[in-house]
Scaffold this active site. Structure first.
Site, short mmCIF file in Angstrom:
data_model
loop_
_atom_site.label_atom_id
_atom_site.label_comp_id
_atom_site.label_asym_id
_atom_site.label_seq_id
_atom_site.Cartn_x
_atom_site.Cartn_y
_atom_site.Cartn_z
N ASP A 35 0.82 -1.21 0.00
CA ASP A 35 0.00 0.00 0.00
C ASP A 35 0.86 1.26 0.00
OD1 ASP A 35 -2.29 1.45 2.47
OD2 ASP A 35 -1.89 1.93 0.37
N ASP A 219 -1.85 5.59 -5.10
CA ASP A 219 -2.17 4.74 -3.96
C ASP A 219 -2.56 3.33 -4.38
OD1 ASP A 219 -4.51 5.10 -1.14
OD2 ASP A 219 -3.02 3.58 -1.67
C1 LIG Z 1 -6.96 -0.96 3.97
C2 LIG Z 1 -6.86 0.24 3.14
C3 LIG Z 1 -5.70 0.80 2.56
C4 LIG Z 1 -6.13 1.94 1.87
C5 LIG Z 1 -5.33 2.89 1.04
N1 LIG Z 1 -4.21 3.43 1.68
N2 LIG Z 1 -7.47 2.03 2.05
C6 LIG Z 1 -8.37 3.05 1.52
N3 LIG Z 1 -7.92 0.99 2.83
#
Ligand SMILES: Cc1cc(CN)n(C)n1
Length: 330
Positions: A35, A219
């Protein structure tokens, strides 16, 4: 050093991707969601209540001869989608695709929110944002990339996500076989800790390109693309039957509707997201109403170039000083 590991979609709409990692001695293999929009490395663990674990692989530090508890350190994180987790911290050997870090901070979950429990194919997250975002207290910890950076041939990692196929995270090198043409690099603003860059504009389908600065974050942990309302309404105006549904929380349309492509600019380069990526998923299995892969960012306070956009490119996250981000066709 270099490393290379697969990014595998966890379902039939590419809601997220997981990558195998090994932790400890003997190695324990978990599938983590890499992430770039966060900077905590956390895992389902032997400290996670059984009632919150639904088939996920867990990391058991007490089965690793190289695990060491980071005394008195805790963490707690909430993501943009409302999901959350918290717990304590160990350091242990950590390997991704042949690239090893000896004393990586591994945040063990003592509590995860229901959406993590329900996501049975994700055993935790590996943050690739800037370490300033790490939530460990009283001393924040470094990401796997920051720990590995000095030993990498080049201080970069690259992201090649694919629609309904395994892609790749590479560390320490740029694989020319993974892209075509040139890589267009643009500056990154590291505040507040995301890979924040400015796109040069957009076009809907075969329409004219609108040159405008669109600042947002790259992202990998977010499924969809979230952009300013004016851009999103301009897009769905071209989709018959599209409506912004409060009930479904965003733009939906008849799955039978023809969807234009969406093109975004990075410098002078242009990247086109295929219609199929924007016809994201039926709002429920078998429904003839589909949810869009392009949604408004107005509720978020930030624009997000998530997987729907990243799938359309080969992206270089350059961790040099200053950091930059590079986009290439593939
Ligand atoms: C678990 C998770 C990771 C992210 C993006 N950073 N989101 C929106 N949800």
């Amino acid at each position: 050093d270099t490393g290379s590991a697969a990014a595998v979609p966890i379902d039939d709409v590419d809601i997220a991707y997981v990558t195998p990692v090994t932790i400890g001695t003997p190695p324990q293999t978990l599938q983590l969601d890499f992430d770039t929009g966060s900077s905590d490395l956390w895992v389902f663990s032997s400290h996670t209540p059984a009632s919150q674990v639904r088939g996920q692989e867990i990391y058991s530090p007490n089965k690793s001869s190289t695990a060491k508890l980071l005394e008195g350190h805790t963490w707690s994180i909430t993501y943009g989608d409302g999901s959350a987790s918290r717990g304590n911290v160990y350091v242990d050997n950590f390997t991704v695709g042949g690239l090893s870090v000896a004393q990586q901070a591994v945040q063990t979950a003592q509590q995860v929110s229901s959406s993590f429990t329900s996501e049975t194919n994700i055993d935790g997250l590996l943050g690739l944002g800037f370490s300033t975002l790490n939530t460990v207290s009283p001393k924040s910890q470094l990401t796997f990339f920051d720990n590995a950076k000095a030993s990498l041939d080049s201080p970069v990692f690259t992201v090649d996500l694919k629609a309904q196929a395994a892609g790749t995270y590479d560390f320490g090198f740029i694989d020319k076989a993974k892209y075509t043409g040139e890589i267009t690099y643009v500056p990154v603003n590291t505040n507040p800790g995301y890979w924040t860059f400015t796109s040069s504009g957009y076009a809907v389908g075969s329409g004219s390109f609108s040159s405008q600065s669109i600042t947002g974050i790259a992202d990998t942990g977010t499924s969809l693309v979230y952009l300013p309302t004016a851009i999103v309404t301009a897009y769905y105006r071209q989709v018959s039957g599209a409506t912004n549904s409060r009930n479904y929380g965003g733009y939906v349309f008849p799955c039978s509707s023809a969807l234009p492509t969406f093109t975004f600019g990075v410098g002078d380069a242009r990247f086109t997201i295929p219609s199929s990526y924007i016809s994201y998923s039926p709002i429920a299995p078998g429904s003839s109403t589909c949810f869009g892969g392009l949604q408004s960012s107005s509720g978020l306070g930030i624009n997000i170039w998530g997987d729907v956009a990243l799938k359309a490119a080969f992206v270089v996250f350059n961790g040099a000083n200053p950091p930059t981000i590079g986009w290439a066709k593939k």
